[in-house]
Design a protein around this motif. Sequence first.
Motif, PDB file in Angstrom:
ATOM      1  N   VAL A  40      34.206  34.510  52.853  1.00 22.35           N
ATOM      2  CA  VAL A  40      33.166  33.715  52.195  1.00 22.35           C
ATOM      3  C   VAL A  40      32.800  34.229  50.813  1.00 22.35           C
ATOM      4  O   VAL A  40      32.246  33.481  50.007  1.00 22.35           O
ATOM      5  CB  VAL A  40      31.902  33.586  53.068  1.00 22.35           C
ATOM      6  N   ASP A  41      33.130  35.465  50.513  1.00 21.85           N
ATOM      7  CA  ASP A  41      32.872  36.012  49.189  1.00 21.85           C
ATOM      8  C   ASP A  41      33.672  37.301  49.039  1.00 21.85           C
ATOM      9  O   ASP A  41      33.864  38.027  50.021  1.00 21.85           O
ATOM     10  CB  ASP A  41      31.382  36.295  48.993  1.00 21.85           C
ATOM     11  N   GLU A  42      34.134  37.557  47.811  1.00 18.46           N
ATOM     12  CA  GLU A  42      34.887  38.778  47.575  1.00 18.46           C
ATOM     13  C   GLU A  42      34.694  39.225  46.131  1.00 18.46           C
ATOM     14  O   GLU A  42      34.636  38.401  45.224  1.00 18.46           O
ATOM     15  CB  GLU A  42      36.377  38.559  47.849  1.00 18.46           C
ATOM     16  N   THR A  43      34.573  40.529  45.961  1.00 17.18           N
ATOM     17  CA  THR A  43      34.511  41.145  44.639  1.00 17.18           C
ATOM     18  C   THR A  43      35.472  42.326  44.667  1.00 17.18           C
ATOM     19  O   THR A  43      36.182  42.536  45.655  1.00 17.18           O
ATOM     20  CB  THR A  43      33.096  41.654  44.309  1.00 17.18           C
ATOM     21  N   ASP A  44      35.453  43.110  43.621  1.00 15.07           N
ATOM     22  CA  ASP A  44      36.265  44.335  43.614  1.00 15.07           C
ATOM     23  C   ASP A  44      35.727  45.368  44.606  1.00 15.07           C
ATOM     24  O   ASP A  44      36.435  46.294  44.975  1.00 15.07           O
ATOM     25  CB  ASP A  44      36.272  44.964  42.217  1.00 15.07           C
ATOM     26  N   GLU A  45      34.479  45.194  45.051  1.00 13.61           N
ATOM     27  CA  GLU A  45      33.821  46.172  45.915  1.00 13.61           C
ATOM     28  C   GLU A  45      33.821  45.805  47.398  1.00 13.61           C
ATOM     29  O   GLU A  45      33.756  46.689  48.246  1.00 13.61           O
ATOM     30  CB  GLU A  45      32.388  46.384  45.455  1.00 13.61           C
ATOM     31  N   TYR A  46      33.852  44.524  47.729  1.00  9.67           N
ATOM     32  CA  TYR A  46      33.736  44.119  49.128  1.00  9.67           C
ATOM     33  C   TYR A  46      34.416  42.785  49.376  1.00  9.67           C
ATOM     34  O   TYR A  46      34.673  42.020  48.458  1.00  9.67           O
ATOM     35  CB  TYR A  46      32.264  44.025  49.549  1.00  9.67           C
TER      36      TYR A  46
END
Length: 108
Positions: A40-46
């Motif tokens: 549902v969501d993604e960044t470089d951290e999670y």
Amino acid sequence: MLVAGAKASIPPERLPDLLTRAQADLGGRIQEYRRRYELVDETDEYAAFFVPTDHWDEVGERLELGRRETDALRRTHEEQLRRIGRCSERREEFDAALEIRQAAVIGL
């Protein structure tokens, strides 16, 4: 994190260890999560996923945790997803989904 621990009756000093143990377990399974669950969501951290309602019970069994510890993990991941929702203006969407599913937010 503190709110989730308090709701699950876990002392605040226990949460960092529980979260570290869960991250080690979940992080090693990230490719499985990508295949099996809704990202549902993604960044470089999670990477944040919606998972089935029995997800944290299974993780708790795998890590040999008690009911309160497992509940603290579940609540912490839900609160993290809610925070993500507030920041991305998707709070209502995430709150509605959490009525029928659980959340897993895995550090990358």
